[in-house]
Every structure is written in C-alpha cells, then in structure tokens.
Scaffold this motif. Structure first.
Motif, PDB file in Angstrom:
ATOM      1  N   LYS A   3       0.843  -1.198   0.000  1.00 22.64           N
ATOM      2  CA  LYS A   3       0.000   0.000   0.000  1.00 22.64           C
ATOM      3  C   LYS A   3       0.877   1.247   0.000  1.00 22.64           C
ATOM      4  O   LYS A   3       2.007   1.225   0.493  1.00 22.64           O
ATOM      5  CB  LYS A   3      -0.882  -0.009   1.249  1.00 22.64           C
ATOM      6  N   ILE A   4       0.317   2.322  -0.515  1.00 26.70           N
ATOM      7  CA  ILE A   4       1.024   3.606  -0.515  1.00 26.70           C
ATOM      8  C   ILE A   4       0.785   4.282   0.837  1.00 26.70           C
ATOM      9  O   ILE A   4      -0.363   4.489   1.245  1.00 26.70           O
ATOM     10  CB  ILE A   4       0.503   4.499  -1.663  1.00 26.70           C
ATOM     11  N   ARG A   5       1.882   4.601   1.524  1.00 29.73           N
ATOM     12  CA  ARG A   5       1.757   5.295   2.817  1.00 29.73           C
ATOM     13  C   ARG A   5       1.559   6.778   2.544  1.00 29.73           C
ATOM     14  O   ARG A   5       2.427   7.443   1.992  1.00 29.73           O
ATOM     15  CB  ARG A   5       2.992   5.057   3.686  1.00 29.73           C
ATOM     16  N   ILE A   6       0.386   7.276   2.907  1.00 29.43           N
ATOM     17  CA  ILE A   6       0.019   8.635   2.517  1.00 29.43           C
ATOM     18  C   ILE A   6      -0.283   9.515   3.727  1.00 29.43           C
ATOM     19  O   ILE A   6      -0.825   9.044   4.735  1.00 29.43           O
ATOM     20  CB  ILE A   6      -1.182   8.586   1.539  1.00 29.43           C
ATOM     21  N   GLY A   7       0.077  10.781   3.615  1.00 30.42           N
ATOM     22  CA  GLY A   7      -0.248  11.762   4.654  1.00 30.42           C
ATOM     23  C   GLY A   7      -1.233  12.783   4.099  1.00 30.42           C
ATOM     24  O   GLY A   7      -1.355  12.939   2.886  1.00 30.42           O
ATOM     25  N   VAL A   8      -1.925  13.479   5.001  1.00 29.32           N
ATOM     26  CA  VAL A   8      -2.856  14.529   4.595  1.00 29.32           C
ATOM     27  C   VAL A   8      -2.508  15.798   5.368  1.00 29.32           C
ATOM     28  O   VAL A   8      -2.432  15.763   6.603  1.00 29.32           O
ATOM     29  CB  VAL A   8      -4.325  14.122   4.861  1.00 29.32           C
ATOM     30  N   ILE A   9      -2.272  16.892   4.650  1.00 27.43           N
ATOM     31  CA  ILE A   9      -2.031  18.180   5.309  1.00 27.43           C
ATOM     32  C   ILE A   9      -3.304  19.010   5.184  1.00 27.43           C
ATOM     33  O   ILE A   9      -3.731  19.342   4.077  1.00 27.43           O
ATOM     34  CB  ILE A   9      -0.846  18.949   4.678  1.00 27.43           C
ATOM     35  N   GLY A  10      -3.936  19.329   6.321  1.00 25.89           N
ATOM     36  CA  GLY A  10      -5.190  20.093   6.319  1.00 25.89           C
ATOM     37  C   GLY A  10      -6.385  19.165   6.348  1.00 25.89           C
ATOM     38  O   GLY A  10      -6.713  18.536   5.344  1.00 25.89           O
ATOM     39  N   ALA A  65       3.648   9.660  -0.081  1.00 19.56           N
ATOM     40  CA  ALA A  65       2.874  10.659  -0.817  1.00 19.56           C
ATOM     41  C   ALA A  65       2.052  11.461   0.177  1.00 19.56           C
ATOM     42  O   ALA A  65       1.778  10.984   1.281  1.00 19.56           O
ATOM     43  CB  ALA A  65       1.958   9.976  -1.816  1.00 19.56           C
ATOM     44  N   VAL A  66       1.667  12.685  -0.246  1.00 18.09           N
ATOM     45  CA  VAL A  66       0.872  13.545   0.638  1.00 18.09           C
ATOM     46  C   VAL A  66      -0.250  14.215  -0.160  1.00 18.09           C
ATOM     47  O   VAL A  66      -0.048  14.598  -1.315  1.00 18.09           O
ATOM     48  CB  VAL A  66       1.789  14.609   1.306  1.00 18.09           C
ATOM     49  N   ILE A  67      -1.418  14.343   0.477  1.00 17.05           N
ATOM     50  CA  ILE A  67      -2.486  15.168  -0.088  1.00 17.05           C
ATOM     51  C   ILE A  67      -2.423  16.518   0.615  1.00 17.05           C
ATOM     52  O   ILE A  67      -2.486  16.586   1.852  1.00 17.05           O
ATOM     53  CB  ILE A  67      -3.879  14.537   0.120  1.00 17.05           C
ATOM     54  N   ILE A  68      -2.273  17.596  -0.168  1.00 15.47           N
ATOM     55  CA  ILE A  68      -2.202  18.940   0.405  1.00 15.47           C
ATOM     56  C   ILE A  68      -3.580  19.573   0.295  1.00 15.47           C
ATOM     57  O   ILE A  68      -4.045  19.899  -0.801  1.00 15.47           O
ATOM     58  CB  ILE A  68      -1.131  19.786  -0.319  1.00 15.47           C
TER      59      ILE A  68
END
Ligand SMILES: NC(=O)c1ccc[n+]([C@@H]2O[C@H](COP(=O)([O-])OP(=O)(O)OC[C@H]3O[C@@H](n4cnc5c(N)ncnc54)[C@H](O)[C@@H]3O)[C@@H](O)[C@H]2O)c1
Length: 359
Positions: A3-10, A65-68
């Motif tokens: 799986k893709i380890r993803i972060g979310v900012i906001g 990866a990150v969702i901004i």
C-alpha cells in the motif's frame, strides 16, 4: 502490491473528504495527518497520528505521498517541503495562490523529480472522459465555439460564515470559475486570450456576484462564459452531474459545444448532427444520446494518483498544468477590472514552461 503510505495536510472540509475516501480505498495506508487544530482532528480521527506541524508529519511519519488540502496560501510552502523530502503530492486546487508562488513550486517539483497531481477532480468524471473521446473522434468536427453557464444562488449563510467571501478575491471568479476554466482547457484546448466584465449590482458586496467572459482558444474556437452566484438556475456542472449531495441533481447541461459538423451538450452528452454529416441550415438536425455512467470523481482521482505514484501512468495534471488554469482565471479577474483583452501567451512563457501544454 504494498500500500502507498500517505499523509494529509489540512483536515478541513475537503481534507476530511479525502480521509473518508482513503479509509475505504484498498491501496492506501494513512501515515498521518497534519493540521493546526491537532486536538480537534485527533478526536475526529481516532487511531490516526496527528501532527500540529506539517513538517513533523513529513519528518517523523515519512509518507511516500501527501495530499495537500490546506488553505490556498499554504499550498506552495507545503508542496515545496514535500518536494525537498522526495514525497509525491496530490495538491488541491488552486495549485497555489499566485503565479509567483506557482513558479517557485514548479521549479522545486522539477528539481526533486517528484510526481504531482492537482486536485481538479472534475477531470476524473467518466462524462468528461467521454466528451473528450467524442470530440477526439470528430463527432462534431472542429470546435467552433462554446457557450457556458455557471449560475446558482449562494445562501446568505455562506457569506456570514466567512466574511472574506464578500471581499475582493472571495468571489465566484476565483472560487468557482477556476474549475470551469480547467474543464474547458482539458476538453476544448488551451485558452490564449480573455476579456471580461464583472458586476456587484445584485448583492452590493465589494466582490463581484456576476461576470461574463470571452475566451479565445489556441485551436481557433471562441467561447462565452456567464457566471453568477446570485441567480437561481439548474445550470451548474455540480447540479448537472450530481457530483455531491449538497448540490441536488438537475441533470441539465450547462455547456454547449459547437462544431463544424454538429454540437454536444454537456454533461448530458446529447449530440446534434445532420444526416450524412451535412452542414446545411435548411436540413433537419437530430439529437443522439451518448451515455457515461456517473462515478465518484474523488475515488477515481485517488485511483489515478496511485498509478501516478507507482509510475504506471503519467499525471493527468502536474503542477505546471494546474498553474495554467490559475493563470487564465487570474487573467479573467484582471480583465474584468481593467476592461481590456489580455493575451496570455507571454504569461505562459513567463511561467517557465516555454509555451508547452501538458494535456
Ligand atoms: N477539489 C475540491 O472539490 C475542493 C473543494 C473544497 C476545497 N478545495 C480546496 O482545498 C483547500 C482547502 O479547502 P477547505 O474548504 O477544506 O478549507 P478548510 O478551511 O475547511 O480546511 C483547511 C484546513 O487546513 C488547516 N490548516 C490551516 N493552516 C494549517 C497549517 N499551517 N498546517 C496544517 N493545517 C493547516 C485548517 O485547520 C483546516 O482544517 C483549498 O485550497 C480549497 O480551494 C477543493
């Protein structure tokens, strides 16, 4: 596959939507969330690692990866920090708040070689893909012009809740039109010049409530756009597509695309042509239905981003392209104030893209 380890900012309105879609998606694992309201977000997202400082999310949780999904003014700073840490980004629209900050972000993304996708989620609708395919097949011949409307009535609460929405920059040109401009660039082609007028006569706020724009496309097509947030109509893409429950479905088309051999309404995809491909105003014209199933564009966007991160497919909209939608929209706001035609070609070049399109 891992799986893709993803972060979310906001984790505001749209960040929470992304978090819900990520939780249901089998190909992502949440690495953590960054939000200045860390306590409240931690209470809402049990089990998630929540950081008040987004840099800690990048340094300590080390997402791939990150969702901004932070406010517009933070997109460039957040995106540049991700690029420097080698983290791929899905960055909400508008890509940044100004062309200067967009140019800075583009440079850092290129330097780091990270992959980027801008969150103009409409591009992921099946109806949009079907429209592109129909135009590509030449169903209506070369596009001559577009007539477009985005008109709805925002309730009084919308302005009471956030007073900046009644001030300059908070109006429908910069908030709503950017989605439509992005759609038009994607479906019809690059926009090379704009003219516009705007008025605030209905609400009397400092910001516009109504605007009309003229668009000139690189392929020779011309377009008109009518925009208003104080008119009750069924003609917005939100209502036509039924893409979110808060904007009830109307099923009406708000776009008419006109070509040398016929016309298409969008999003209904109803197509108008004459028998045998005739081009004759004395001959009858018939409608033909085309169908594309409705899907959740935010899930489709996550599917696409997964493939972009894994290097399986090129990004449908890297930051360079998102900056072009911002550039056109800012120019429309400027044209309405200056009351003059603005040619965009030199501005594209100044953005550092050498006049190339990426769609
Ligand atoms: N694609 C879409 O459909 C869509 C819809 C709505 C908003 N957006 C875009 O998404 C972005 C966010 O919009 P929104 O409506 O969710 O706004 P919002 O105000 O609801 O959420 C922003 C969040 O960012 C947090 N935040 C503020 N400063 C921060 C910082 N320094 N570090 C970390 N977090 C911080 C806030 O606490 C808040 O939770 C905007 O760029 C907006 O244009 C896109």
């Amino acid at each position: 596959m891992t799986k893709i380890r993803i972060g979310v900012i906001g984790a505001g309105l749209i960040g929470r939507k992304h978090l819900r879609k990520l939780a249901e998606h089998g190909d992502y694992e949440l690495a953590g969330i960054a939000d200045v309201n860390a306590e409240q977000v931690a209470a809402e997202q049990p089990g998630a690692r929540v950081f008040a400082d987004y840099r800690k999310l990048l340094d300590e949780a080390r997402p791939e990866a990150v969702i901004i999904a932070s406010p517009n003014q933070l997109h460039a700073e957040n995106g540049i920090a991700c690029a420097r840490a080698g983290i791929h980004i899905l960055i909400e629209k508008p890509v940044t708040d100004t062309l200067e900050t967009a140019a800075g972000l583009i440079a850092e993304v290129r330097k780091a070689g990270i992959r980027s996708l801008v969150g103009h989620h409409r591009r992921h609708h099946r109806q949009v893909k079907a429209l592109k395919a129909l135009l590509g097949e030449g169903r209506i011949g070369d596009v001559v012009g577009v007539s477009a409307i985005w008109a709805t009535h925002k309730p009084a609460d919308y302005f009471k809740a956030a007073p900046w929405r009644s001030q300059a920059g908070g109006g429908p040109i910069l908030i709503n039109l950017i989605h439509e401009i992005d759609f038009l660039r994607f479906a019809v082609g690059e926009i090379v010049a704009v003219e516009a007028i705007a008025a605030n006569r209905q609400r009397g706020f400092a910001v516009e409530d109504t605007a009309a724009a003229l668009l000139e496309f690189e392929n020779g097509a011309l377009g008109t756009f009518f925009l208003s947030d104080c008119a009750v109509t069924p003609w917005t893409m939100e209502q036509g597509l039924g893409e979110a429950p808060e904007f009830p479905f109307s099923g009406q088309s708000s776009y008419r695309l006109m070509g040398r051999r016929g016309a298409i309404e969008f999003p209904s995809l109803d197509q108008w042509t004459q028998e045998g491909g005739a081009q004759d105003w004395n001959r009858p014209i018939q409608a033909q239905a085309n169908h594309a199933a409705s899907i959740d564009p935010y899930v489709a966007q996550l599917d696409h981003f997964r493939d972009v991160v894994r290097g399986v497919t090129p990004s449908l909209q890297p930051v360079e392209d998102g900056a072009r939608s911002l550039l056109v929209t800012l120019a429309i706001a400027e044209a309405a104030t200056a009351r003059r035609r603005i040619d965009l070609r030199e501005r594209y070049a100044a953005l550092g893209q050498g006049g190339q399109t990426t769609t």
